[in-house]
Design a protein around this motif. Structure first.
Motif, short mmCIF file in Angstrom:
data_model
loop_
_atom_site.label_atom_id
_atom_site.label_comp_id
_atom_site.label_asym_id
_atom_site.label_seq_id
_atom_site.Cartn_x
_atom_site.Cartn_y
_atom_site.Cartn_z
N THR A 1 38.07 40.52 46.03
CA THR A 1 37.87 39.81 44.77
C THR A 1 39.06 38.89 44.52
O THR A 1 40.22 39.31 44.60
N PHE B 1 41.41 36.08 38.74
CA PHE B 1 41.12 35.02 37.78
C PHE B 1 42.44 34.59 37.13
O PHE B 1 42.72 34.85 35.97
N SER C 1 37.48 31.84 41.82
CA SER C 1 36.78 33.02 41.32
C SER C 1 35.35 32.70 40.94
O SER C 1 34.43 33.46 41.24
N ASN D 1 31.97 34.26 42.81
CA ASN D 1 30.91 34.95 42.06
C ASN D 1 29.55 34.36 42.34
O ASN D 1 28.54 35.07 42.43
#
Length: 348
Positions: A96, A99, A108, A112
């Motif tokens: 991940t 952010f 980010s 996603n």
């Protein structure tokens, strides 16, 4: 005039571990020493005589069993993260992007869009809702996992199309409570949501028929978690006997076990009273606790018990009057060695 010079303190040498030290058993004095590390007890023991030479040694091995020697690469997978979650589809070992900052924000958003699909987002949101609702009624982790599994079965089989997610979530929690033996009334589940009582009732009936239909099929068993590895069996509504334990615990009696025991036995006997046959189990359980608390000299008012049971004070008193009329027969069966003194037992 004489000058005094203050001598400087001697500089201490930095600590250095002496790697030439050799741990040797003072009894055997074997060279090289025969030492054994017993990780179960945290001791360093001489393998020849059994003398303990060191305590609280650190276990540097893997934290659980691995089968790395069977792999071609001989890699140790003991520190690669959590085990896979059977309730989530797809690859779960993803990176991940944080952010943080302008570039991180853009990356980010792009990640996603690429990695997360709409179905996964809806599934994770439903799991969060189920976890929050089960926590609010103190149902426990087992109920939450069972409800998530039922919801996953509904999603995988594309059942209950057109029904709101909130109604399906409430129905899954209600069925999970019954299957795991955690009694919760329909009123308690209904109060958690903003969906109408009729809608939740329809969803509950459809969920029961759906689970009974797929209960014996192979795909339903292979995707199941340990809580639901057998064919689904419908269960009756929550009884007054099941509610007595939780209500007694919430009323904070000094001897909660004794009051609960009498209340549960009274609730079991109420099936023989025709006047109480059609009463709600909430009011019957409250009336039994009201009588049991006075029998055990830990009296509580009907208002206190009604607040815990979620019914009105008048409902508890009405059910109690019907129970009071049959008290002699009921208490003789519960106390065969002799009925306790009933002078303090209220008539209303």
């Amino acid at each position: 005039m004489t000058d005094f010079v203050i001598p400087k303190p001697p500089q201490q040498e930095k600590f250095k571990e002496n790697l030439q030290n050799l741990l040797m058993c003072p009894e055997c004095k074997e060279d090289p020493p025969h030492l054994v590390e017993e990780f179960s007890s945290g001791d360093m023991v001489c393998g020849s005589c059994g003398l303990v030479l060191g305590e609280r040694i650190i276990d540097t091995r893997s934290e659980w069993r691995t089968f790395s020697n069977d792999d071609q690469g001989n890699d140790d997978p003991s520190r690669v993260g959590d085990g896979p979650n059977q309730l989530i589809d797809g690859d779960q070992l993803q990176t991940t992007i944080a952010f943080d900052g302008k570039n991180g924000k853009n990356l980010s958003h792009l990640q996603n869009k690429i990695t997360q699909d709409k179905n996964s987002k809806q599934l994770m949101q439903a799991y969060r809702d189920i976890q929050g609702l089960t926590d609010s009624i103190n149902a426990g982790t087992q109920v939450a996992n069972a409800a998530k599994h039922i919801y996953k079965l509904v999603e995988d089989n594309k059942a209950l199309k057109g029904k709101s997610q909130e109604a399906i979530t409430a129905g899954c929690i209600f069925i999970a409570c019954r299957q795991t033996g955690v009694p919760r009334t329909f009123r308690e589940i209904y109060s958690l949501t903003k969906v109408s009582k009729k809608e939740i009732g329809r969803v509950f009936k459809q969920l029961e028929s759906f689970l009974q239909k797929i209960g014996g099929e192979e795909h339903a068993i292979t995707t199941s978690i340990p809580t639901f590895n057998q064919q689904y069996q419908g269960k009756g509504s929550t009884t007054a006997t099941e509610l007595c334990a939780r209500y007694c615990s919430n009323l904070n009696f000094r001897n909660s076990v004794a009051v609960e025991d009498v209340a549960r036995q009274l609730a079991d006997k109420t099936s023989t009273i025709s006047e109480l046959a059609g009463r709600s189990p909430l009011s019957v359980a409250a009336a039994c606790i009201y009588m049991a608390s006075h029998i055990r000299n830990e009296s509580r008012t009907s208002k206190e018990i009604a607040a815990v049971a979620g019914v009105s004070d008048g409902t508890v008193k009405t059910a109690y009057r019907l129970l009071y009329n049959k008290k002699d027969k009921l208490l003789e069966e519960i106390f065969p060695e002799g009925v306790p003194n009933l002078d303090k037992l209220p008539a209303n």
